[in-house]
Design an enzyme around this catalytic site. Sequence first.
Site: not given
Ligand SMILES: [Zn+2]
Length: 357
Positions: A15, A89, A133, A137, A177, A191, A249
């Site tokens: 599919r 997990k 989360d 990180t 940025c 959460c 940056c």
């Molecule tokens: Zn940047």
Amino acid sequence: MADIAEFPMTDRYSRQTRFAPIGEAGQRKLAAATVLIVGVGALGASLAQHMVRAGVGEVRLVDRDFVEPSNLQRQMLFDEEDAIAVLPKAAAAANKLRKINSSITVSAAVADVNASNIESLARGVNLVLDGTDNAATRLLLSDICFKQDIPFIYGGVAGAQGMQAVLIPGKTSCLRCLIGSEDSDSEGDTCDTVGVLAPAVEFIASLQAGEAVKWLSGNQTAIRGTWLSVDLWSFRLRESVLPQGNSHCAHCGQGRVRTAELIAEEADPIGEDAIGSIVLCGRDTVQVTLGSPLLLGDLEKSLGRRGCRLTVNRYLVKAELPSGEQLILFPDGRVLVQGTGDAENAIKLCKTYLMQG
Ligand SMILES: [Zn+2]
């Protein structure tokens, strides 16, 4: 398990290959691709399932946490048995994913992603998918992706709201940025503070997975070059075109340092006696990083002697202390201390129970 040779899976992708922009050629590209999924919670578990079912050749998972009952409302790969067994997990997800598609490679790392291991985890991948989360990180992932020229597929969810964007080195700006620093308030809702609706997670994960399939199947020109925010409850959707790299940056500007030009940076090694800690947001949990690996077999015996109730599997030891807190010990020297949000107290418990036999 039935022998796969007796049940050839020849129609598995029919599919998907019938969908003209992918076709057989796109399917071969997917099979040759490798993705890294960081965080295998709600977003990550859904992303992993999409990648594995779509036939991405190698899926690398990394997660620092273990399955708990409060995860089951939205983390679609896990079940009650995983929570009872206190499985990490990454490991629980890999078990399920290999049953879903045995023809691809699924690897799982039970680890905290940080500056010292992210380069090796991300080496050679075609994409990094954000299932984390927390802002710290995510920003680390964005930095490393822009350094190694890897597209970063960002996603975040809290409550019924979510955000999603594909950040491409040399083309768009980086996450730093767009959302600011680790301390910025732009990710203030989590959460843990405002809850999270499973359909909102699936909506954002689907957007991330859709963009990933486009990129990996050779449909890069179809990538949606926007920052998308959605509120699933009121149904409001906002989309804004992603800015180009910011010339000032260090990560996404013209002067950005690319992998080839890099002077090898020393990873930040944790000293023998260095103990680090971070409070995991809103969960009454502190992650303590000890300076050296933990010998779980020895600790299991000493904790048992000291009246702790233990749950043990091949990845970790969970000890319920007589005072009510819980220590989840990982062999890499990490301890999740549950039942306290106070880092000093968490370190004290680790010293008491793990360093004084
Ligand atoms: Zn940047």
